[in-house]
Design a protein around this motif. Structure first.
Motif, short mmCIF file in Angstrom:
data_model
loop_
_atom_site.label_atom_id
_atom_site.label_comp_id
_atom_site.label_asym_id
_atom_site.label_seq_id
_atom_site.Cartn_x
_atom_site.Cartn_y
_atom_site.Cartn_z
N PHE A 1 41.09 56.14 127.93
CA PHE A 1 41.78 57.34 128.42
C PHE A 1 40.88 58.15 129.34
O PHE A 1 41.36 58.77 130.30
N SER B 1 40.15 58.26 137.11
CA SER B 1 40.83 57.71 138.29
C SER B 1 41.83 58.70 138.88
O SER B 1 42.01 58.75 140.10
N LEU B 2 42.47 59.50 138.03
CA LEU B 2 43.39 60.50 138.54
C LEU B 2 42.67 61.71 139.13
O LEU B 2 43.20 62.37 140.02
N LEU C 1 45.80 67.88 137.04
CA LEU C 1 45.26 66.65 136.49
C LEU C 1 45.78 66.38 135.08
O LEU C 1 46.34 65.31 134.81
N PHE C 2 45.62 67.33 134.20
CA PHE C 2 45.97 67.09 132.81
C PHE C 2 47.48 67.12 132.55
O PHE C 2 47.96 66.29 131.76
N PHE D 1 41.07 56.59 132.67
CA PHE D 1 42.35 56.93 133.29
C PHE D 1 42.31 58.32 133.91
O PHE D 1 42.78 58.53 135.04
N LEU D 2 41.74 59.29 133.20
CA LEU D 2 41.62 60.64 133.76
C LEU D 2 40.67 60.67 134.95
O LEU D 2 40.90 61.42 135.92
N SER E 1 48.67 63.72 133.88
CA SER E 1 48.18 62.55 133.15
C SER E 1 49.11 62.20 131.99
O SER E 1 49.41 61.02 131.76
N LEU F 1 49.36 56.17 126.75
CA LEU F 1 48.69 55.18 127.59
C LEU F 1 48.38 53.92 126.80
O LEU F 1 48.54 52.80 127.32
N THR G 1 48.57 65.73 126.56
CA THR G 1 47.42 65.08 127.19
C THR G 1 46.64 64.34 126.11
O THR G 1 45.82 64.92 125.39
N ALA H 1 51.32 58.69 131.86
CA ALA H 1 51.19 57.77 130.72
C ALA H 1 52.54 57.52 130.06
O ALA H 1 52.86 56.37 129.69
#
Length: 692
Positions: free
Chosen positions: A175, A181-182, A191-192, A178-179, A195, A246, A241, A199
């Motif tokens: 995870f 990359s975003l 962002l959060f 994943f964050l 995300s 995911l 979040t 997912a």
């Protein structure tokens, strides 16, 4: 050949078929009534239900004709009508049912649109800077921010305190990757919130893809996605979040690849991708997500008696890639990071994952069952007579042509068994996976419900909405809230009671639930499952708006809710890195220069040392008194009464008995002199006397 009796007009007669005027010519004029066409197609368009099912229960599809009679396959004539005696004609499809059938062509676009309609308040609040996060989200965000500052991408949360990072699913690096990359594409404000929505979208696409890979059809795949969006356990994931959605998405994509790859002779894309996705799912959610695709694949190959398929080169290549992925991660932690505490906290739950089942083995299944309400009520509405009658033939057929359905069932049963051994730390992720695996099976069962079963199921759904609405409205009044607390044996403190009564969004949500229940029972055709499912989806979207726009801001104003904003979340992680360099720079260094500048007796020199004494007690009490006599005069050591009076040589050579004996004699003499000078000197003798 003519008939002596006038023909009875059929209710399904049309000017094109003209069955009321020329009944003998019906087999010639109507294409669906000829024996050749009936034998070839097996059914007629008028009496074929959704997905090619027979609309008339108990009648073979090959015998039905548009005028209610049945064709004789041997003579080509007619027999007396029997359909009217055995079953009523099928009611025509409504507008909602036709709209559902039209939406099946769009597939996942419909599901993503509904998800965006549910999650758009989070984007708006995040853009304004008013996004709210619960304590579980705060821990996940703090772990990511700490990894972003320290660069611990292979071991996120390694530098945090063990009580806040150990044993959490967010500590697995998937995870955090994943964050990260975003974060390269999105602003920090979005962002959060984005995300969690992304997912959930991936998990939604995984459910739709698993339904199509299993061969359930486009209608069942769309129904599975809509059911998942209406589940109470999945709908909040778009606003959360965390790694649960995911991990479930990666698990579903791994199952899709395995379902397609094991049925093919060679699958150089599906099998390697399935193994790699299983490894990523394990690095995101834990051992449950890693073991489930592998064990399901092994049982599926044993069921089909094709276990030698696992020895093919494409399967071996995928397995090697899985081992390489895990080895690179573990090797990177061992070689390039110092994360002993991280590994201990990460595998703390693994040590609990052995032996007999846990004391609360039923808890993941119970949470998943409550999260599936009211869709789990479909179990009592299925035509079990038809299911059991064809169960043996379906089992035999699942080893060959319908193997995708068997793979989904094997995965579902195996997930239920594995959940019995899972620790409580993985409760949320396991329950979400169970709900996602049950969605394709529920979507297929919904479309195959008989008319009476469909009406009964949506009546159960309306009753659930009715009770939820009454509970929410009753929580807005004091007397009804107290009665519910006594009825459910859930005592409320005065603070909790005032907090619940102050929420103005509860009666709004309750009123919407009551209106939806009334509309479902009075204005919705419950015998058409597709159209009624669209209405349930609309209700889910409507209920999300006041929950996100009204309830969340009201909870943010209450300290009992423990909700935080992003600017408040950054503070707990930033000072952790700032405390360690600030510890050596204590206020003692500021107090030491003026002390040697006053070469007077010890009695008047105690007053300026008391200010530095209080600063030492707050900043660094332990190590400083021992290190200071080496660089300073004996006058600059007022931390303890042992080091105040003696000279540096006597303090080093003499024992603790000699240093403590002159202290009582000096403190009474120092008491009378500083009193008339200042208020600071009044407090000066108090510290040595209390120390004595």
């Amino acid at each position: 050949m003519t008939s002596d009796k006038a023909p009875t007009p059929s209710p399904d007669a049309s000017p094109e078929s003209r069955t009321d005027a020329m009944p003998d010519a019906a087999p010639e004029t109507t294409r669906a009534a000829t024996p050749d066409h009936t034998a070839a197609t097996g059914t007629t368009p008028e009496q074929t239900g959704p997905d090619g099912q027979d609309a008339v229960a108990g009648q073979p599809e090959a015998d039905a004709t548009p005028d209610g009679t049945h064709a004789d396959k041997n003579k080509g004539g007619h027999v007396p009508p029997r359909a009217e005696k055995q079953a009523a004609p099928v009611p025509p499809a409504g507008q909602a049912e036709k709209f559902f059938q039209a939406l099946c062509c769009l597939g996942p676009l419909v599901l993503l649109t509904v998800l965006a309609a549910q999650a758009w308040p989070d984007f708006w609040q995040g853009w304004r800077g008013d996004a709210l996060y619960c304590p579980a989200e705060v821990r996940n965000i703090q772990i990511f921010l700490h990894a972003q500052q320290d660069g611990q991408w292979l071991a996120p949360g390694a530098g945090l305190a063990m009580e806040s990072a150990a044993g959490l699913a967010a500590q697995w690096p998937g995870f955090t990757w994943f964050l990260a990359s975003l974060a390269a594409l999105l602003p920090p404000a979005l962002l959060f919130p984005l995300s969690g929505a992304l997912a959930a979208a991936l998990a939604l696409l995984g459910v739709w893809g698993l339904s199509r890979a299993a061969g359930f059809g486009s209608k069942a795949a769309l129904a599975a996605g809509l059911i998942l969006l209406c589940m109470p356990i999945f709908a909040p994931l778009a606003h959360f979040t965390g790694p649960a959605a995911l991990a479930a998405a990666l698990l579903l994509f791994s199952l899709i690849c395995f379902c397609r790859g094991w049925q093919a002779q060679r699958a150089w894309f599906y099998l390697p991708a399935g193994f790699v996705l299983a490894g990523l799912a394990g690095l995101t959610g834990g051992l449950f997500h890693l073991l489930l695709p592998l064990l399901a694949s092994a049982l599926f190959l044993l069921w089909r008696a094709t276990f030698r398929r696992a020895q093919a080169l494409d399967a071996l290549t995928g397995f090697v890639l899985l081992l390489l992925l895990l080895a690179l991660w573990l090797g990177g932690i061992i070689l390039w990071t110092n994360a002993e505490g991280y590994m201990q906290g990460l595998f703390a739950t693994v040590r609990q994952w052995h032996g007999p089942v846990t004391a609360r083995w039923w808890l993941p299944l119970a949470v998943a069952g409550l999260g599936l309400v009211p869709w789990i009520g479909m179990v009592v509405c299925v035509s079990w007579q038809r299911v059991l009658r064809s169960a043996w033939s379906d089992l035999k057929a699942s080893r060959a042509e319908r193997a995708g359905s068997a793979f989904v069932w094997i995965s579902m049963v195996l997930a239920c068994l594995l959940s019995l051994f899972m620790p409580m730390a993985q409760l949320q992720s396991v329950a979400v996976c169970l709900a996602c695996l049950a969605a394709p099976l529920l979507g297929k069962a919904l479309l195959r419900l008989p008319h009476l079963g469909s009406r009964l199921f949506y009546l159960i759904a309306a009753l659930c909405l009715l009770h939820a609405g009454m509970a929410l409205v009753a929580a807005s009044f004091g007397f009804s809230l107290d009665w519910m607390a006594r009825f459910f044996s859930w005592p409320l403190s005065p603070e909790q009671r005032e907090m619940i009564l102050g929420l103005k969004a509860l009666p709004v949500l309750g009123t919407l639930c009551l209106l939806a229940a009334v509309a479902m029972t009075r204005f919705i055709r419950r015998d058409h499952p597709g159209g009624a499912l669209l209405f349930c989806t609309l209700v889910a979207v409507i209920l999300t708006q006041p929950a996100a726009l009204m309830l969340a801001p009201e909870l943010a104003a209450l300290p009992e809710a423990h909700l935080s904003r992003l600017q408040d979340i950054r503070m707990p992680t930033m000072p952790e890195n700032a405390v360690t360099p600030a510890a050596p720079a204590t206020p003692q260094e500021e107090g030491t220069p003026p002390v040697p500048a006053a070469p007077e007796a010890t009695l008047p020199d105690q007053a300026p040392n008391q200010a530095s004494d209080q600063a030492r007690e707050n900043a660094a009490p332990a190590p400083e008194p021992a290190a200071q006599p080496e660089a300073a005069r004996p006058e600059t050591q007022p931390k303890t009464p042992q080091a105040v009076e003696p000279l540096p040589e006597t303090a080093r050579e003499a024992g603790p008995e000699q240093t403590t004996t002159p202290a009582p004699a000096a403190t009474p003499e120092a008491a009378p002199q500083p009193l008339p000078q200042s208020e600071e000197q009044e407090n000066a003798p108090a510290a040595p006397s209390s120390a004595n």
